[in-house]
Design a protein around this motif. Structure first.
Motif, mmCIF file in Angstrom:
data_model
loop_
_atom_site.group_PDB
_atom_site.id
_atom_site.type_symbol
_atom_site.label_atom_id
_atom_site.label_comp_id
_atom_site.label_asym_id
_atom_site.label_seq_id
_atom_site.Cartn_x
_atom_site.Cartn_y
_atom_site.Cartn_z
ATOM 1 N N SER A 80 0.930 -1.525 0.079
ATOM 2 C CA SER A 80 -0.057 0.086 0.240
ATOM 3 C C SER A 80 0.787 1.533 0.321
ATOM 4 O O SER A 80 1.711 1.477 0.923
ATOM 5 N N ALA A 81 0.679 1.852 -0.922
ATOM 6 C CA ALA A 81 1.788 3.290 -1.207
ATOM 7 C C ALA A 81 1.315 3.907 -0.377
ATOM 8 O O ALA A 81 0.066 4.681 0.238
ATOM 9 N N HIS A 82 2.103 5.406 0.036
ATOM 10 C CA HIS A 82 1.867 6.394 0.798
ATOM 11 C C HIS A 82 2.590 7.116 0.336
ATOM 12 O O HIS A 82 3.505 7.046 -0.098
ATOM 13 N N MET A 83 2.307 8.822 0.029
ATOM 14 C CA MET A 83 2.676 9.925 0.090
ATOM 15 C C MET A 83 4.043 9.743 0.128
ATOM 16 O O MET A 83 5.039 10.461 -0.954
ATOM 17 N N SER A 84 4.912 9.698 1.113
ATOM 18 C CA SER A 84 5.794 9.632 1.534
ATOM 19 C C SER A 84 7.641 8.810 1.526
ATOM 20 O O SER A 84 8.498 8.499 1.213
ATOM 21 N N ASP A 85 6.011 7.852 0.465
ATOM 22 C CA ASP A 85 7.385 6.796 -0.430
ATOM 23 C C ASP A 85 7.851 7.616 -1.721
ATOM 24 O O ASP A 85 8.540 7.082 -2.304
ATOM 25 N N ALA A 86 7.239 8.680 -2.129
ATOM 26 C CA ALA A 86 8.171 9.392 -3.455
ATOM 27 C C ALA A 86 8.960 9.730 -3.182
ATOM 28 O O ALA A 86 9.469 10.022 -2.505
ATOM 29 N N ALA A 87 10.081 9.333 -4.204
ATOM 30 C CA ALA A 87 11.131 8.906 -4.267
ATOM 31 C C ALA A 87 11.787 8.359 -5.377
ATOM 32 O O ALA A 87 11.543 7.825 -6.169
ATOM 33 N N GLU A 88 13.336 8.277 -5.206
ATOM 34 C CA GLU A 88 13.806 7.879 -6.754
ATOM 35 C C GLU A 88 14.563 6.015 -5.632
ATOM 36 O O GLU A 88 15.349 6.825 -4.756
ATOM 37 N N TYR A 89 14.782 4.977 -6.717
ATOM 38 C CA TYR A 89 15.003 3.617 -6.215
ATOM 39 C C TYR A 89 16.229 3.345 -6.938
ATOM 40 O O TYR A 89 15.722 3.188 -8.149
ATOM 41 N N PHE A 90 16.817 3.354 -5.701
ATOM 42 C CA PHE A 90 17.895 2.230 -6.700
ATOM 43 C C PHE A 90 18.031 0.857 -6.242
ATOM 44 O O PHE A 90 17.961 0.418 -5.393
ATOM 45 N N GLY A 110 17.646 3.323 -11.896
ATOM 46 C CA GLY A 110 16.740 4.111 -10.924
ATOM 47 C C GLY A 110 15.135 4.257 -11.638
ATOM 48 O O GLY A 110 15.276 4.609 -12.653
ATOM 49 N N THR A 111 14.736 4.509 -10.460
ATOM 50 C CA THR A 111 13.185 4.803 -10.677
ATOM 51 C C THR A 111 12.465 5.959 -9.915
ATOM 52 O O THR A 111 12.205 5.900 -9.250
ATOM 53 N N ILE A 112 12.561 6.297 -10.684
ATOM 54 C CA ILE A 112 11.287 8.132 -9.675
ATOM 55 C C ILE A 112 9.679 6.763 -9.115
ATOM 56 O O ILE A 112 9.047 7.199 -10.235
ATOM 57 N N LEU A 113 9.478 7.137 -8.101
ATOM 58 C CA LEU A 113 8.830 6.085 -7.631
ATOM 59 C C LEU A 113 7.399 8.028 -7.694
ATOM 60 O O LEU A 113 7.576 8.721 -6.708
ATOM 61 N N THR A 114 6.364 7.844 -8.807
ATOM 62 C CA THR A 114 4.724 9.332 -7.605
ATOM 63 C C THR A 114 3.727 8.280 -7.558
ATOM 64 O O THR A 114 3.227 7.583 -7.613
ATOM 65 N N VAL A 115 4.283 9.598 -6.420
ATOM 66 C CA VAL A 115 2.435 8.783 -5.740
ATOM 67 C C VAL A 115 1.797 9.681 -5.568
ATOM 68 O O VAL A 115 1.804 11.007 -4.694
ATOM 69 N N HIS A 116 0.117 9.273 -6.453
ATOM 70 C CA HIS A 116 -0.799 10.574 -6.751
ATOM 71 C C HIS A 116 -2.488 10.087 -5.256
ATOM 72 O O HIS A 116 -2.538 9.093 -4.747
ATOM 73 N N PRO A 117 -2.971 11.515 -4.757
ATOM 74 C CA PRO A 117 -3.602 11.249 -3.524
ATOM 75 C C PRO A 117 -4.778 10.447 -4.511
ATOM 76 O O PRO A 117 -5.472 10.225 -4.909
#
Lengths: 117, 114
Positions: A80-90, A110-117
């Motif tokens: 379950s994604a949370h807004m605070s998970d928005a970041a880049e992951y390596f 790298g993968t940039i994760l965006t989390v929408h409300p």
């Protein structure tokens, strides 16, 4: 030589949805595998690592990853994604083969994760 | 206090200038690394040092040099900066054992070469 491929440079999910970030590796010897996260304007922080013990690895912030040797994969998931998970992951791989590669990390793109409300 | 520190955090310079980026650590680790990060390319290793007397080139060492002044200090120099060296630079450290140990990263230095 070791290498890492992260499928998808950008992943977008809704808050509460499953997060799946893909990582495939190549290595001539049994690897050590890592996931790092980079929040905006910060350095990298370790999320979790696989070190040849359990194939399902649990990390911080509810993330986990499963090592699948037959697929040479180490995908990162969070139910379950949370807004605070928005970041880049390596994703990164290290070989314990001795010699000049000993202890060095090779990173994916790298993968940039965006989390929408 | 941060375990791995980098100075400066931001630097703007001109083509041809000599630049030094510094890294200090209080973790007591023997191993130190310098990486550069470019969008879409991840982190690439520039130089690494397994102890004070052991310095090795990484995959993209051309145009860079390093100095390991002490166990705790590892500096990266650009002798004559060029615009394609504009990037985010990270220092990292790790313990010598076990071999599956993680690397600890500094906050990064954003370098712009005009």
């Amino acid at each position: 030589a070791q290498s890492v491929t992260q499928l998808g440079s950008h992943v977008s999910v809704s808050e509460g949805a499953l997060v799946l970030l893909r990582c495939n590796y190549s290595s001539s010897v049994p690897p050590y595998l890592f996931w790092y996260v980079q929040y905006p304007n910060q350095g990298l922080q370790l999320l979790l690592k696989y070190t040849s013990a359990a194939t399902l690895v649990k990390g911080i912030n509810g993330f986990e990853a499963e090592f699948k040797k037959s697929e040479t994969s180490f995908h990162l998931t969070k139910p379950s994604a949370h807004m605070s998970d928005a970041a880049e992951y390596f994703c990164a791989v290290s070989e314990d083969a001795g010699g000049t590669s000993y202890g060095k990390l090779t990173f994916g793109q790298g993968t940039i994760l965006t989390v929408h409300p | 206090d941060a375990d791995v520190t980098q100075t400066p955090r931001n630097r703007i310079t001109k083509t041809g200038k000599r630049i030094m980026l510094e890294c200090s650590q209080t973790k007591g680790h023997d191993r130190m690394y310098w990486y550069r990060q470019d969008p879409g390319l991840g982190l690439r290793l520039i130089y690494y040092s397994f102890d004070v007397k052991d310095i090795n080139k990484g995959e993209i060492s051309d145009g860079y040099s390093v100095s390991r002044q002490a166990q705790a200090k590892f500096s990266l120099s650009l002798e004559s900066a060029i615009p394609n060296q504009t990037a985010l630079y990270f220092c990292a450290t790790s313990a010598d054992r076990p071999s599956n140990n993680e690397q600890f990263f500094g906050p990064g230095t954003r370098l712009t070469v005009l």
